[in-house]
Design an enzyme around this catalytic site. Structure first.
Site, PDB file in Angstrom:
ATOM      1  N   GLU A 132      -4.440  -1.630 -13.479  1.00 51.87           N
ATOM      2  CA  GLU A 132      -3.967  -2.624 -14.948  1.00 51.87           C
ATOM      3  C   GLU A 132      -5.280  -4.246 -14.683  1.00 51.87           C
ATOM      4  O   GLU A 132      -5.302  -4.945 -14.868  1.00 51.87           O
ATOM      5  CB  GLU A 132      -2.937  -2.814 -14.484  1.00 51.87           C
ATOM      6  N   MET A 167     -19.598 -19.768  -1.457  1.00 52.96           N
ATOM      7  CA  MET A 167     -18.984 -20.374  -1.952  1.00 52.96           C
ATOM      8  C   MET A 167     -18.524 -20.827  -0.422  1.00 52.96           C
ATOM      9  O   MET A 167     -18.002 -22.066  -0.556  1.00 52.96           O
ATOM     10  CB  MET A 167     -18.437 -20.112  -2.936  1.00 52.96           C
ATOM     11  N   PHE A 179      14.542   2.161 -10.530  1.00 53.28           N
ATOM     12  CA  PHE A 179      12.720   2.213 -10.160  1.00 53.28           C
ATOM     13  C   PHE A 179      11.683   1.731 -11.499  1.00 53.28           C
ATOM     14  O   PHE A 179      11.941   1.857 -12.560  1.00 53.28           O
ATOM     15  CB  PHE A 179      12.526   4.647 -10.172  1.00 53.28           C
ATOM     16  N   GLN A 180      11.638   1.148 -10.647  1.00 50.42           N
ATOM     17  CA  GLN A 180       9.808   0.740 -11.647  1.00 50.42           C
ATOM     18  C   GLN A 180      10.856  -0.802 -11.737  1.00 50.42           C
ATOM     19  O   GLN A 180       9.794  -0.427 -13.888  1.00 50.42           O
ATOM     20  CB  GLN A 180       8.404   1.490 -11.801  1.00 50.42           C
ATOM     21  N   LYS A 210      12.212   1.719 -22.130  1.00 52.72           N
ATOM     22  CA  LYS A 210      11.395   3.447 -22.338  1.00 52.72           C
ATOM     23  C   LYS A 210      12.070   4.018 -23.895  1.00 52.72           C
ATOM     24  O   LYS A 210      11.438   4.705 -24.711  1.00 52.72           O
ATOM     25  CB  LYS A 210      11.756   4.355 -21.234  1.00 52.72           C
TER      26      LYS A 210
HETATM   27  C1  LIG Z   1      -8.647 -13.188  -6.411  1.00 52.85           C
HETATM   28  C2  LIG Z   1      -9.299 -14.727  -5.467  1.00 52.85           C
HETATM   29  N1  LIG Z   1      -9.183 -14.663  -4.397  1.00 52.85           N
HETATM   30  C3  LIG Z   1      -9.683 -15.984  -3.402  1.00 52.85           C
HETATM   31  C4  LIG Z   1     -10.783 -16.485  -3.743  1.00 52.85           C
HETATM   32  C5  LIG Z   1     -11.823 -17.522  -3.368  1.00 52.85           C
HETATM   33  N2  LIG Z   1     -13.255 -17.715  -3.056  1.00 52.85           N
HETATM   34  C6  LIG Z   1     -13.757 -18.473  -4.011  1.00 52.85           C
HETATM   35  S1  LIG Z   1     -14.609 -18.269  -4.321  1.00 52.85           S
HETATM   36  C7  LIG Z   1     -14.400 -17.445  -2.920  1.00 52.85           C
HETATM   37  C8  LIG Z   1     -15.401 -16.331  -2.263  1.00 52.85           C
HETATM   38  C9  LIG Z   1     -16.706 -15.723  -3.134  1.00 52.85           C
HETATM   39  O1  LIG Z   1     -17.636 -14.714  -3.085  1.00 52.85           O
HETATM   40  P1  LIG Z   1     -18.741 -13.695  -3.685  1.00 52.85           P
HETATM   41  O2  LIG Z   1     -17.933 -12.824  -3.749  1.00 52.85           O
HETATM   42  O3  LIG Z   1     -19.228 -12.955  -2.106  1.00 52.85           O
HETATM   43  O4  LIG Z   1     -19.967 -14.864  -4.398  1.00 52.85           O
HETATM   44  P2  LIG Z   1     -20.506 -16.178  -3.967  1.00 52.85           P
HETATM   45  O5  LIG Z   1     -19.251 -16.963  -3.487  1.00 52.85           O
HETATM   46  O6  LIG Z   1     -21.214 -15.744  -2.290  1.00 52.85           O
HETATM   47  O7  LIG Z   1     -21.441 -15.673  -4.789  1.00 52.85           O
HETATM   48  C10 LIG Z   1     -13.653 -17.212  -2.471  1.00 52.85           C
HETATM   49  C11 LIG Z   1     -13.003 -15.877  -1.677  1.00 52.85           C
HETATM   50  C12 LIG Z   1     -10.907 -16.479  -5.471  1.00 52.85           C
HETATM   51  N3  LIG Z   1     -11.130 -17.836  -5.980  1.00 52.85           N
HETATM   52  N4  LIG Z   1     -10.492 -15.956  -6.314  1.00 52.85           N
END
Ligand SMILES: Cc1ncc(C[n+]2csc(CCOP(=O)(O)OP(=O)(O)O)c2C)c(N)n1
Length: 578
Positions: free
Chosen positions: A48, A474, A110-111, A160
């Site tokens: 989901e 990043m 439940f759920q 439900k």
């Molecule tokens: C669900 C979620 N968890 C953590 C983050 C924090 N976050 C922002 S950018 C990033 C790194 C992303 O890495 P990647 O997908 O390998 O992309 P890149 O920056 O290397 O292009 C993280 C962990 C986020 N934005 N969203």
């Protein structure tokens, strides 16, 4: 009629052709009823968590309302991140959730999860339907609320017993919601005032956001900018709202905005914000954001006015209607004003020329920016580009030349990793003839990688281009620039072979390791009629530039290599230790 049939009929009456979800026992009647309806397709996501961005990508790329469905409890709570993503980015969506029988609500059944309570701050409205006779009206209202004014997600929780009830189908009359009356026409006096300010301005800038795309106002924006000779910068969500290649286009502003856009906004005497909300990634240090500018703000959401930045002339209304009116009423530029604007545009052009978006080219290692440029080239700039979050997202927005609205789908407000791939699936379903790419990071893609099964199952030719730097790139970039290169917990040491993973799901898998392989591999992947994943092994420590350090004025950018490829990091306006 069984309420399940009734619900689907009501959805159809509201123009729904696709539902994205994952079934539980509470929705068996609904899923079964779906099979009987020719006009309605139920797309089963593996999670989901991914069904919501599928509905979101469908909605952003088509302009229609996206619909997702989840069972009670964990199914419903799995929708939360996607709903918050849609809420932040004003995406029209209806989320349907199963709920325990009405008699059991509140008894820790439940759920059972109070999904209406959980999602209240991230939905535009929500319903817990305890009476089957309320369904048709609620669905009609939900679609109305989701798609009008500032769009957003609406949740309908269906116990439900309500789902299994039988009732007579009655088509509800029109929607009457006394407390909800979005204002579409801008106040004529405010429009007059704004036009007067625009007439006086010597150094105006248009700052255009996602609202331009949502309201379908790209043509009106172009007409206005051209007739008044005003340079345009767009937000991340505004990409495609104004053509990237247009001579008045300055690209994105803010944390990873262009040198020209950030300097123009910092130096302008009039800022015209259109369908944008002064997000902190845009403004940087708020006191120094367009400090000498008079500010006009056109937005459909009155609560966005002066929320983060105080504006002088607000115009509450639909961007398209307001711009249409402004185009009608604005005076053509006289010689004196034209000369002033031309002087300003020459200055902007100088900035564009001084520091265009650039990177260190290499014939040894694949540069991620080069991959994006090549995707632009092989698709002729006509693809729908979805992104994950991080460096991949910024490079996609910087180096793909967006020509039209609804061609760039990205999680802006919430910055949700794992958004891009399911959004691409939704976009492909909504646009069967389009080329759809997910420009991904290796980290983000793994947050919804299981949806390769959905892409294969539904024969969707989506392409995933992984800019694989083996890092949470990043975050690593921030560690490099601001935390003395201490790469704690950002190196993805254990990663699958993405080519093999794709093949294991029945998709095509490719891998490119050198620059000369980029274009042929892209062409091969494009020619493949089904889903394809390309693992681009890119320069591991490439950074996104320009970069405004968090909390800094957007005038102060850490810049990448200059035109001659000199790598020294520079800061405009002020020294910044790196
Ligand atoms: C669900 C979620 N968890 C953590 C983050 C924090 N976050 C922002 S950018 C990033 C790194 C992303 O890495 P990647 O997908 O390998 O992309 P890149 O920056 O290397 O292009 C993280 C962990 C986020 N934005 N969203």
């Amino acid at each position: 009629m069984k309420i399940a049939d009734y619900l689907l009929r009501t959805l159809e009456a509201n123009g729904v052709r696709h539902i994205f979800g994952n079934p539980g026992t509470t929705e068996i009647p609904l899923v079964r009823a779906c099979e009987k309806r020719r006009g309605l397709r139920y797309v089963v996501a593996l999670s989901e968590v991914a069904a919501v961005p599928m509905a979101d990508g469908y909605a952003r790329s088509t302009g229609k309302v996206g619909v997702c469905l989840a069972t009670s409890g964990p199914g419903a709570t799995n929708l939360v991140t996607g709903i918050a993503t849609a809420y932040m980015d004003s995406v029209p969506m209806v989320a349907l959730t199963g709920q325990v029988p009405t008699a059991m609500i509140g008894g820790d059944a439940f759920q059972e999860a109070d999904i209406v309570g959980i999602t209240r701050p991230i939905t535009k409205h929500s319903y817990l339907l305890k009476d089957a006779r309320e369904v048709a009206r609620a669905v009609k209202e939900a679609f109305h609320i989701a798609s009008t004014g500032r769009p957003g997600p609406v949740l309908i929780d269906l116990p439900k017993d309500v789902m299994s009830a039988i009732c007579e189908y009655v088509e509800p009359n029109g929607v009457d919601l006394p407390g909800y009356k979005p204002k579409y026409d801008g106040n004529p006096k405010q429009i007059e005032r704004a036009l007067h300010e625009i007439e006086k301005a010597a150094r105006p800038v248009i700052y255009a956001g996602g609202g331009v795309i949502i309201s379908g106002a790209s043509d009106e924006l172009k007409k206005f900018a051209e007739s008044q000779r005003i340079p345009v910068t767009t937000t991340l969500l505004g990409m495609g709202g104004f053509p990237s290649g247009h001579p008045l286009a300055m690209g994105m502003l803010g944390m990873h905005g262009t040198y020209a856009a950030n300097l123009a906004v910092s130096d302008c005497d009039l800022l015209i914000a259109i369908g944008a909300r002064f997000d902190d990634r845009v403004t940087g240090k708020i006191e120094e954001f367009a400090p000498n500018a008079t500010k006009i703000h056109i937005d459909i959401d009155p609560s966005a006015i002066s929320k983060n930045v105080v504006v002088h002339t607000p115009i509450v209304g639909d961007v398209k209607r307001v711009l249409t009116e402004m185009n009608k009423r604005v005076k053509p530029l006289d010689q004196f004003h034209r000369a002033a604007r031309d002087k300003w545009l020459a200055e902007v052009d100088r900035w564009k020329d001084e520091r265009p978006l650039s990177y260190d080219h290499s014939d040894k290692v694949i540069k991620p920016q080069y991959v994006v440029e090549m995707i632009d080239q092989v698709t002729g700039g006509d693809a729908i580009i979805c992104t994950e979050v991080g460096q991949n997202q910024m490079w996609a927005s910087q180096f793909y030349k967006f020509k039209r609205p609804r061609s760039f789908l990205s999680s802006g407000g919430l910055g949700t990793m794992g958004y891009g791939f399911p959004a691409a699936i939704g976009a492909q379903i909504g646009n069967p003839h389009a080329t759809v790419f997910d420009i991904a990071g290796d980290g983000s893609f793994q947050m919804n990688i299981q949806e390769l099964a959905t892409a294969v199952q539904n024969c969707l030719p989506v392409k995933v281009a992984i800019l694989n730097n083996h890092f949470l790139g990043m975050v690593r970039q921030w560690q490099e620039l601001f935390f003395n290169k201490r790469y704690a917990h950002t190196c993805l040491a254990v990663e699958p072979d993405f080519k093999k993973v794709a093949e294991a799901y029945g998709a095509a898998g490719f891998r490119a390791e050198s620059p000369d392989e980029v274009e042929p591999t892209l062409r091969e992947a494009l020619a493949y009629p089904g889903p394809a994943v390309i693992d681009f092994q890119v320069d591991r420590e490439e950074n996104v530039y320009p970069m405004v350090p968090a909390g800094e004025s957007i005038r102060n950018m850490i810049l990448g290599p200059d035109k001659r490829g000199k790598k020294a990091l520079k800061v405009a306006g002020k020294d910044f230790p790196v």
